[in-house]
Write a protein that holds these residues in place. Sequence first.
Motif, PDB file in Angstrom:
ATOM      1  N   PHE A 182       0.834  -1.207   0.000  1.00 23.41           N
ATOM      2  CA  PHE A 182       0.000   0.000   0.000  1.00 23.41           C
ATOM      3  C   PHE A 182       0.873   1.263   0.000  1.00 23.41           C
ATOM      4  CE2 PHE A 182      -3.420  -2.899   1.022  1.00 23.41           C
ATOM      5  CZ  PHE A 182      -4.494  -2.317   0.362  1.00 23.41           C
ATOM      6  N   ALA A 183       2.017   1.203   0.653  1.00 30.79           N
ATOM      7  CA  ALA A 183       2.949   2.336   0.585  1.00 30.79           C
ATOM      8  C   ALA A 183       3.427   2.547  -0.853  1.00 30.79           C
ATOM      9  CB  ALA A 183       4.129   2.103   1.523  1.00 30.79           C
ATOM     10  N   GLU A 184       3.629   1.447  -1.576  1.00 31.20           N
ATOM     11  CA  GLU A 184       4.063   1.532  -2.968  1.00 31.20           C
ATOM     12  C   GLU A 184       2.938   2.101  -3.848  1.00 31.20           C
ATOM     13  OE1 GLU A 184       7.113   0.470  -5.996  1.00 31.20           O
ATOM     14  OE2 GLU A 184       6.953   1.299  -3.986  1.00 31.20           O
ATOM     15  N   MET A 185       1.705   1.687  -3.596  1.00 37.12           N
ATOM     16  CA  MET A 185       0.564   2.254  -4.338  1.00 37.12           C
ATOM     17  C   MET A 185       0.494   3.766  -4.119  1.00 37.12           C
ATOM     18  SD  MET A 185      -2.494  -0.526  -3.623  1.00 37.12           S
ATOM     19  CE  MET A 185      -2.087  -2.252  -3.337  1.00 37.12           C
ATOM     20  N   PHE A 186       0.709   4.182  -2.877  1.00 42.75           N
ATOM     21  CA  PHE A 186       0.696   5.613  -2.558  1.00 42.75           C
ATOM     22  C   PHE A 186       1.812   6.343  -3.316  1.00 42.75           C
ATOM     23  CE2 PHE A 186       1.612   9.361  -0.001  1.00 42.75           C
ATOM     24  CZ  PHE A 186       0.349   9.828   0.333  1.00 42.75           C
ATOM     25  N   ARG A 187       2.980   5.742  -3.361  1.00 48.14           N
ATOM     26  CA  ARG A 187       4.140   6.375  -4.004  1.00 48.14           C
ATOM     27  C   ARG A 187       3.915   6.591  -5.501  1.00 48.14           C
ATOM     28  NH1 ARG A 187       8.307   5.069  -7.070  1.00 48.14           N
ATOM     29  NH2 ARG A 187       7.823   2.830  -7.114  1.00 48.14           N
ATOM     30  N   VAL A 188       3.369   5.588  -6.189  1.00 42.70           N
ATOM     31  CA  VAL A 188       3.240   5.690  -7.656  1.00 42.70           C
ATOM     32  C   VAL A 188       2.015   6.483  -8.088  1.00 42.70           C
ATOM     33  CG1 VAL A 188       4.482   3.522  -7.980  1.00 42.70           C
ATOM     34  CG2 VAL A 188       1.974   3.504  -7.968  1.00 42.70           C
ATOM     35  N   LEU A 189       1.121   6.803  -7.153  1.00 39.91           N
ATOM     36  CA  LEU A 189      -0.086   7.558  -7.483  1.00 39.91           C
ATOM     37  C   LEU A 189       0.210   9.053  -7.402  1.00 39.91           C
ATOM     38  CD1 LEU A 189      -3.113   6.964  -8.112  1.00 39.91           C
ATOM     39  CD2 LEU A 189      -3.541   7.180  -5.666  1.00 39.91           C
ATOM     40  N   ARG A 190      -0.291   9.807  -8.357  1.00 39.92           N
ATOM     41  CA  ARG A 190      -0.084  11.253  -8.332  1.00 39.92           C
ATOM     42  C   ARG A 190      -0.917  11.871  -7.211  1.00 39.92           C
ATOM     43  NH1 ARG A 190      -4.529  13.796  -9.749  1.00 39.92           N
ATOM     44  NH2 ARG A 190      -6.004  12.872 -11.228  1.00 39.92           N
ATOM     45  N   PRO A 191      -0.526  13.030  -6.685  1.00 39.69           N
ATOM     46  CA  PRO A 191      -1.360  13.729  -5.708  1.00 39.69           C
ATOM     47  C   PRO A 191      -2.754  13.991  -6.279  1.00 39.69           C
ATOM     48  CG  PRO A 191       0.831  14.687  -5.752  1.00 39.69           C
ATOM     49  CD  PRO A 191       0.768  13.709  -6.901  1.00 39.69           C
ATOM     50  N   GLY A 192      -3.773  13.678  -5.508  1.00 46.34           N
ATOM     51  CA  GLY A 192      -5.156  13.804  -5.980  1.00 46.34           C
ATOM     52  C   GLY A 192      -5.653  12.574  -6.699  1.00 46.34           C
ATOM     53  N   GLY A 193      -4.762  11.589  -6.954  1.00 44.99           N
ATOM     54  CA  GLY A 193      -5.151  10.371  -7.657  1.00 44.99           C
ATOM     55  C   GLY A 193      -6.025   9.469  -6.796  1.00 44.99           C
ATOM     56  N   ARG A 194      -6.698   8.507  -7.457  1.00 45.33           N
ATOM     57  CA  ARG A 194      -7.696   7.680  -6.784  1.00 45.33           C
ATOM     58  C   ARG A 194      -7.221   6.236  -6.626  1.00 45.33           C
ATOM     59  NH1 ARG A 194      -9.901  10.768 -10.409  1.00 45.33           N
ATOM     60  NH2 ARG A 194     -10.120   9.114 -11.981  1.00 45.33           N
ATOM     61  N   LEU A 195      -7.658   5.625  -5.526  1.00 45.53           N
ATOM     62  CA  LEU A 195      -7.376   4.228  -5.215  1.00 45.53           C
ATOM     63  C   LEU A 195      -8.695   3.480  -5.086  1.00 45.53           C
ATOM     64  CD1 LEU A 195      -5.231   2.041  -4.163  1.00 45.53           C
ATOM     65  CD2 LEU A 195      -5.980   2.764  -1.870  1.00 45.53           C
ATOM     66  N   LEU A 196      -8.764   2.285  -5.682  1.00 43.09           N
ATOM     67  CA  LEU A 196      -9.930   1.413  -5.519  1.00 43.09           C
ATOM     68  C   LEU A 196      -9.435   0.010  -5.184  1.00 43.09           C
ATOM     69  CD1 LEU A 196     -13.002   0.815  -5.771  1.00 43.09           C
ATOM     70  CD2 LEU A 196     -12.544   0.196  -8.155  1.00 43.09           C
TER      71      LEU A 196
END
Length: 218
Positions: free
Chosen positions: A141-155
């Motif tokens: 989940f830390a890796e998902m956070f890292r590769v996602l742009r600010p304001g990006g969405r997670l599902l």
Amino acid sequence: MALRGLVRAHGGEHGEAGGTLDHPRAYELVAGLGFLGRRREVFLRLAALAGVRPGARILDVGCGTGYLTRILAPVVDGEGEVVGLDPSEPMIDYARRRAPANCTYVVAGGRDTGLPDASFDVVVSSLAVHHMPVNDRAPAFAEMFRVLRPGGRLLIAEFRPPSNRLTAALTGHMTGPAMRHDPKDLLGTLIPDAGFKVDDEGDLPVLLSYVRAHKPAR
């Protein structure tokens, strides 16, 4: 064939140690049966919940056979890209053979993708967290956070055991210990602990629950 028979455990009980799915054709057959003929309907709902738009870059963590990536591909159209990530080489090979032009696939685990910082607009993961070794879940989940742009969405979508005790017991016998957990227990505080802000959560037909979140803009 039961789903538990398709999983190669990584040492010990799959519920703790994690495992990979290495039989894509058999998995597709079991998944079709498991969703009672409604698999496409359910995954179209997931695509809608992800809020995907034309031109977006999407990462599917634990993409398996690429089923969800192929549903997302026409939504992002030729301007966008869908990247599927999975540790199982047989599953990735299967996905690549069926890939639309705007889909690419990477053999890698969730905790170390090797992908650039802030390079995706949306990160999705369906029925994958329970396959990860317990100690790999927070780093993933830390890796998902890292590769996602600010304001990006997670599902995140996970298996929801039936409420009926007998049906739940039968389902657990078929799927093994990794899919006996309630999604709330499985995910716990992993999503907020990684830095995401949870937006909402709910249930989908045919034994799925989801959580939607976003990465705060700086």
